[in-house]
Write a protein that holds these residues in place. Sequence first.
Motif, PDB file in Angstrom:
ATOM      1  N   GLU A   1      11.170  -0.424  -0.129  1.00  0.00           N
ATOM      2  CA  GLU A   1      10.310   0.372  -1.003  1.00  0.00           C
ATOM      3  C   GLU A   1      10.686   0.175  -2.469  1.00  0.00           C
ATOM      4  O   GLU A   1       9.852   0.320  -3.365  1.00  0.00           O
ATOM      5  CB  GLU A   1      10.394   1.851  -0.613  1.00  0.00           C
ATOM      6  N   ARG A   2      11.947  -0.158  -2.751  1.00  0.00           N
ATOM      7  CA  ARG A   2      12.400  -0.332  -4.125  1.00  0.00           C
ATOM      8  C   ARG A   2      11.604  -1.435  -4.823  1.00  0.00           C
ATOM      9  O   ARG A   2      11.329  -1.359  -6.025  1.00  0.00           O
ATOM     10  CB  ARG A   2      13.888  -0.690  -4.120  1.00  0.00           C
TER      11      ARG A   2
ATOM     12  N   ARG B   1      -8.147   9.225  -6.312  1.00  0.00           N
ATOM     13  CA  ARG B   1      -7.241   9.287  -5.162  1.00  0.00           C
ATOM     14  C   ARG B   1      -7.778  10.245  -4.112  1.00  0.00           C
ATOM     15  O   ARG B   1      -7.705   9.974  -2.908  1.00  0.00           O
ATOM     16  CB  ARG B   1      -5.850   9.718  -5.603  1.00  0.00           C
TER      17      ARG B   1
ATOM     18  N   CYS C   1       8.456  -2.220  -4.385  1.00  0.00           N
ATOM     19  CA  CYS C   1       7.179  -1.647  -4.820  1.00  0.00           C
ATOM     20  C   CYS C   1       7.391  -0.725  -6.019  1.00  0.00           C
ATOM     21  O   CYS C   1       6.621  -0.753  -6.986  1.00  0.00           O
ATOM     22  CB  CYS C   1       6.533  -0.875  -3.675  1.00  0.00           C
ATOM     23  N   ALA C   2       8.423   0.100  -5.959  1.00  0.00           N
ATOM     24  CA  ALA C   2       8.681   1.051  -7.042  1.00  0.00           C
ATOM     25  C   ALA C   2       8.944   0.321  -8.354  1.00  0.00           C
ATOM     26  O   ALA C   2       8.461   0.730  -9.417  1.00  0.00           O
ATOM     27  CB  ALA C   2       9.860   1.940  -6.677  1.00  0.00           C
TER      28      ALA C   2
ATOM     29  N   TYR D   1       4.354   0.672  -8.043  1.00  0.00           N
ATOM     30  CA  TYR D   1       3.547   1.120  -6.908  1.00  0.00           C
ATOM     31  C   TYR D   1       4.251   2.203  -6.103  1.00  0.00           C
ATOM     32  O   TYR D   1       5.476   2.286  -6.086  1.00  0.00           O
ATOM     33  CB  TYR D   1       3.246  -0.053  -5.963  1.00  0.00           C
ATOM     34  N   ARG D   2       3.450   3.009  -5.416  1.00  0.00           N
ATOM     35  CA  ARG D   2       3.961   3.965  -4.439  1.00  0.00           C
ATOM     36  C   ARG D   2       3.521   3.525  -3.058  1.00  0.00           C
ATOM     37  O   ARG D   2       2.390   3.066  -2.884  1.00  0.00           O
ATOM     38  CB  ARG D   2       3.413   5.372  -4.700  1.00  0.00           C
ATOM     39  N   VAL D   3       4.386   3.695  -2.079  1.00  0.00           N
ATOM     40  CA  VAL D   3       4.013   3.420  -0.690  1.00  0.00           C
ATOM     41  C   VAL D   3       3.284   4.648  -0.150  1.00  0.00           C
ATOM     42  O   VAL D   3       3.787   5.773  -0.239  1.00  0.00           O
ATOM     43  CB  VAL D   3       5.250   3.116   0.171  1.00  0.00           C
ATOM     44  N   THR D   4       2.094   4.462   0.395  1.00  0.00           N
ATOM     45  CA  THR D   4       1.305   5.588   0.898  1.00  0.00           C
ATOM     46  C   THR D   4       1.631   5.856   2.365  1.00  0.00           C
ATOM     47  O   THR D   4       2.392   5.130   3.005  1.00  0.00           O
ATOM     48  CB  THR D   4      -0.199   5.295   0.769  1.00  0.00           C
TER      49      THR D   4
ATOM     50  N   ILE E   1      -0.178   0.401  -0.503  1.00  0.00           N
ATOM     51  CA  ILE E   1       0.497   0.851  -1.710  1.00  0.00           C
ATOM     52  C   ILE E   1      -0.547   1.202  -2.758  1.00  0.00           C
ATOM     53  O   ILE E   1      -1.690   0.735  -2.695  1.00  0.00           O
ATOM     54  CB  ILE E   1       1.468  -0.214  -2.257  1.00  0.00           C
ATOM     55  N   GLU E   2      -0.182   2.044  -3.715  1.00  0.00           N
ATOM     56  CA  GLU E   2      -1.120   2.456  -4.741  1.00  0.00           C
ATOM     57  C   GLU E   2      -0.400   2.635  -6.068  1.00  0.00           C
ATOM     58  O   GLU E   2       0.826   2.834  -6.114  1.00  0.00           O
ATOM     59  CB  GLU E   2      -1.808   3.769  -4.348  1.00  0.00           C
ATOM     60  N   ALA E   3      -1.177   2.553  -7.138  1.00  0.00           N
ATOM     61  CA  ALA E   3      -0.640   2.781  -8.475  1.00  0.00           C
ATOM     62  C   ALA E   3      -1.749   3.365  -9.341  1.00  0.00           C
ATOM     63  O   ALA E   3      -2.916   2.996  -9.199  1.00  0.00           O
ATOM     64  CB  ALA E   3      -0.121   1.484  -9.091  1.00  0.00           C
TER      65      ALA E   3
END
Length: 243
Positions: free
Chosen positions: A28-29, A233, A31-32, A36-39, A220-222
Amino acid sequence: MSASVVITSSTAECIYASPAWQEGSVPERVCADAGYRVTTCRGWASATLDLKAPVEGIRAGLHAKWRNALTRAEQTPSITVRIDASNEATRQFVDGYAIHLKAQSYTTSLNPGLILRLQAALPGQDRLLFFTAVIADEVVGAVAVARYGTTAEYLAGFNTRAGRVANIGQLLLWRAITEMKETGVQSFDLGGMDPDLTPPGIYRFKNRVGGTPYRLASEIEADNGGLVARIVRWRVARARAAG
């Protein structure tokens, strides 16, 4: 198959993506660090067949009931299977598929209109290939297969009542598998096999082919955190829940 959707407005930008990574393969790091955030929306799930294996071995891996249905269909002399990427084959598939979807209780984004637009946009060698079963000049079922590189994918299919009686589903999928193998394709994707989302009958049909299941990473989303982004969202969440 996976895709990314970008939603923009004059004051905010929201990006939703479905990474083509295997579930659990990317920390996840990563993406961060990219913003991005993991949904909680889990990734695409399906299964693949290794077409590098001998055809006898692939057939032996079929569930016994599935294989028996296939054998009965193969022994029915009145069934003809046409393999074609022509406009006529496309129209026959779309017409039958539209009737099939109308009779079902589930929805799909892979609708007849999308198939027509996709086929029109693809160059000749990459056009969707249709396997169409005919009994006494009547189309009783068909499947659509996409090809890219050394991979082929089952996109969609339908059969009529007469087709179901004749085990057309098994016959067409098996013909698609063997035809793709003969043309040098090395991997055949069964086109969606999610134990939580796929209708039970379709899941059981595909699961009995004996493929190796996989699931891609969660979506993932941002966004910039603004009001418009929050509204977008919310609407995306509603669409996911409905679909």
